[in-house]
Write a protein that holds these residues in place. Structure first.
Motif, PDB file in Angstrom:
ATOM      1  N   ALA A  10       0.815  -1.225   0.000  1.00  0.00           N
ATOM      2  CA  ALA A  10       0.000   0.000   0.000  1.00  0.00           C
ATOM      3  C   ALA A  10       0.845   1.269   0.000  1.00  0.00           C
ATOM      4  N   ASP A  11       2.062   1.227   0.569  1.00  0.00           N
ATOM      5  CA  ASP A  11       2.885   2.439   0.644  1.00  0.00           C
ATOM      6  C   ASP A  11       3.678   2.715  -0.637  1.00  0.00           C
ATOM      7  N   VAL A  12       3.591   1.835  -1.635  1.00  0.00           N
ATOM      8  CA  VAL A  12       4.281   2.041  -2.911  1.00  0.00           C
ATOM      9  C   VAL A  12       3.257   2.569  -3.919  1.00  0.00           C
ATOM     10  N   PRO A  13       3.536   3.718  -4.528  1.00  0.00           N
ATOM     11  CA  PRO A  13       2.559   4.302  -5.451  1.00  0.00           C
ATOM     12  C   PRO A  13       2.404   3.474  -6.729  1.00  0.00           C
ATOM     13  N   THR A  14       1.201   3.522  -7.289  1.00  0.00           N
ATOM     14  CA  THR A  14       0.984   2.875  -8.584  1.00  0.00           C
ATOM     15  C   THR A  14       1.423   3.846  -9.673  1.00  0.00           C
ATOM     16  N   CYS A  15       1.497   3.370 -10.899  1.00  0.00           N
ATOM     17  CA  CYS A  15       1.964   4.212 -12.003  1.00  0.00           C
ATOM     18  C   CYS A  15       0.852   5.140 -12.490  1.00  0.00           C
ATOM     19  N   VAL A  16      -0.320   4.590 -12.757  1.00  0.00           N
ATOM     20  CA  VAL A  16      -1.466   5.347 -13.271  1.00  0.00           C
ATOM     21  C   VAL A  16      -2.714   4.833 -12.569  1.00  0.00           C
ATOM     22  N   GLN A  17      -3.642   5.716 -12.298  1.00  0.00           N
ATOM     23  CA  GLN A  17      -4.909   5.317 -11.671  1.00  0.00           C
ATOM     24  C   GLN A  17      -5.546   4.184 -12.478  1.00  0.00           C
ATOM     25  N   GLU A  46       6.614  -4.554 -12.232  1.00  0.00           N
ATOM     26  CA  GLU A  46       6.222  -4.380 -13.628  1.00  0.00           C
ATOM     27  C   GLU A  46       4.751  -3.993 -13.741  1.00  0.00           C
ATOM     28  N   CYS A  47       4.463  -3.225 -14.782  1.00  0.00           N
ATOM     29  CA  CYS A  47       3.089  -2.876 -15.133  1.00  0.00           C
ATOM     30  C   CYS A  47       2.899  -3.259 -16.599  1.00  0.00           C
ATOM     31  N   HIS A  48       2.041  -4.235 -16.830  1.00  0.00           N
ATOM     32  CA  HIS A  48       1.822  -4.692 -18.207  1.00  0.00           C
ATOM     33  C   HIS A  48       1.056  -3.670 -19.032  1.00  0.00           C
ATOM     34  N   ARG A  49       0.239  -2.859 -18.398  1.00  0.00           N
ATOM     35  CA  ARG A  49      -0.514  -1.852 -19.157  1.00  0.00           C
ATOM     36  C   ARG A  49       0.383  -0.712 -19.618  1.00  0.00           C
ATOM     37  N   CYS A  50       1.354  -0.326 -18.788  1.00  0.00           N
ATOM     38  CA  CYS A  50       2.316   0.724 -19.173  1.00  0.00           C
ATOM     39  C   CYS A  50       3.480   0.139 -19.977  1.00  0.00           C
ATOM     40  N   ARG A  51       3.675  -1.190 -19.887  1.00  0.00           N
ATOM     41  CA  ARG A  51       4.777  -1.888 -20.565  1.00  0.00           C
ATOM     42  C   ARG A  51       6.145  -1.462 -20.017  1.00  0.00           C
ATOM     43  N   VAL A  52       6.220  -1.235 -18.688  1.00  0.00           N
ATOM     44  CA  VAL A  52       7.480  -0.860 -18.043  1.00  0.00           C
ATOM     45  C   VAL A  52       7.753  -1.779 -16.857  1.00  0.00           C
ATOM     46  N   ALA A  53       9.030  -1.818 -16.475  1.00  0.00           N
ATOM     47  CA  ALA A  53       9.468  -2.591 -15.316  1.00  0.00           C
ATOM     48  C   ALA A  53      10.667  -1.879 -14.707  1.00  0.00           C
ATOM     49  N   ASN A  59      17.610  -6.882  -3.788  1.00  0.00           N
ATOM     50  CA  ASN A  59      17.109  -6.125  -2.643  1.00  0.00           C
ATOM     51  C   ASN A  59      15.731  -5.536  -2.972  1.00  0.00           C
ATOM     52  N   ARG A  60      14.727  -5.950  -2.228  1.00  0.00           N
ATOM     53  CA  ARG A  60      13.364  -5.476  -2.485  1.00  0.00           C
ATOM     54  C   ARG A  60      13.232  -3.970  -2.276  1.00  0.00           C
ATOM     55  N   ALA A  61      13.926  -3.418  -1.282  1.00  0.00           N
ATOM     56  CA  ALA A  61      13.854  -1.981  -1.018  1.00  0.00           C
ATOM     57  C   ALA A  61      14.395  -1.172  -2.200  1.00  0.00           C
ATOM     58  N   ILE A  62      15.487  -1.632  -2.798  1.00  0.00           N
ATOM     59  CA  ILE A  62      16.036  -0.944  -3.980  1.00  0.00           C
ATOM     60  C   ILE A  62      15.039  -1.000  -5.126  1.00  0.00           C
ATOM     61  N   THR A  63      14.390  -2.143  -5.287  1.00  0.00           N
ATOM     62  CA  THR A  63      13.382  -2.287  -6.335  1.00  0.00           C
ATOM     63  C   THR A  63      12.259  -1.270  -6.145  1.00  0.00           C
ATOM     64  N   GLU A  64      11.787  -1.111  -4.919  1.00  0.00           N
ATOM     65  CA  GLU A  64      10.708  -0.156  -4.656  1.00  0.00           C
ATOM     66  C   GLU A  64      11.176   1.280  -4.900  1.00  0.00           C
ATOM     67  N   LEU A  65      12.425   1.594  -4.561  1.00  0.00           N
ATOM     68  CA  LEU A  65      12.957   2.928  -4.835  1.00  0.00           C
ATOM     69  C   LEU A  65      13.046   3.188  -6.336  1.00  0.00           C
ATOM     70  N   ARG A  66      13.469   2.189  -7.090  1.00  0.00           N
ATOM     71  CA  ARG A  66      13.546   2.346  -8.549  1.00  0.00           C
ATOM     72  C   ARG A  66      12.165   2.587  -9.149  1.00  0.00           C
ATOM     73  N   TRP A  67      11.135   1.973  -8.586  1.00  0.00           N
ATOM     74  CA  TRP A  67       9.778   2.159  -9.097  1.00  0.00           C
ATOM     75  C   TRP A  67       9.305   3.595  -8.866  1.00  0.00           C
ATOM     76  N   ARG A  68       9.714   4.188  -7.765  1.00  0.00           N
ATOM     77  CA  ARG A  68       9.296   5.562  -7.450  1.00  0.00           C
ATOM     78  C   ARG A  68       9.964   6.587  -8.368  1.00  0.00           C
ATOM     79  N   HIS A  73      12.916   3.067 -14.690  1.00  0.00           N
ATOM     80  CA  HIS A  73      12.080   2.144 -15.453  1.00  0.00           C
ATOM     81  C   HIS A  73      12.756   1.745 -16.759  1.00  0.00           C
ATOM     82  N   ILE A  74      12.510   0.523 -17.178  1.00  0.00           N
ATOM     83  CA  ILE A  74      12.978   0.026 -18.468  1.00  0.00           C
ATOM     84  C   ILE A  74      11.775  -0.541 -19.218  1.00  0.00           C
ATOM     85  N   PRO A  75      11.869  -0.668 -20.528  1.00  0.00           N
ATOM     86  CA  PRO A  75      10.779  -1.323 -21.252  1.00  0.00           C
ATOM     87  C   PRO A  75      10.654  -2.781 -20.789  1.00  0.00           C
TER      88      PRO A  75
END
Length: 94
Positions: A10-17, A46-53, A59-68, A73-75
């Motif tokens: 819940a504390d990690v933002p989504t990409c698009v509503q 990853e978000c399949h609708r945005c086609r990004v990852a 490290n899960r924390a680094i992954t969450e920071l990269r998402w923010r 993001h990469i294709p």
């Protein structure tokens, strides 16, 4: 290779509503990885609708920071190639 996905915390933002990005844990080696070489589990979002990852990280924390950070993001189509590069670096370091 085995992947397990779950909704973002819940504390990690989504990409698009309305999109539902997933936190993915990958276990096992990618195709072509040298048998017996180490390959620790990695996380990516990853978000399949945005086609990004995000670039995978053990490290899960680094992954969450990269998402923010949109620069982290990469294709989605680049994910297998990046995984292979990471596995090769880990195997060479071992």
């Amino acid at each position: 290779m085995i992947q397990h996905s779950r909704p973002l915390p819940a504390d990690v933002p989504t990409c698009v509503q309305g999109h539902r990005p997933q936190l993915v844990e990958t276990r096992g080696a990618p195709a072509g990885h040298r048998v017996g070489s180490p390959c620790p589990p990695h996380f990516h979002i990853e978000c399949h609708r945005c086609r990004v990852a995000t670039v995978p990280s053990p490290n899960r924390a680094i992954t969450e920071l990269r998402w923010r950070d949109p620069m982290g993001h990469i294709p989605l189509s680049d994910l297998p190639r990046v995984r292979e590069r990471i596995a090769a670096v880990v195997a060479a370091a071992a």
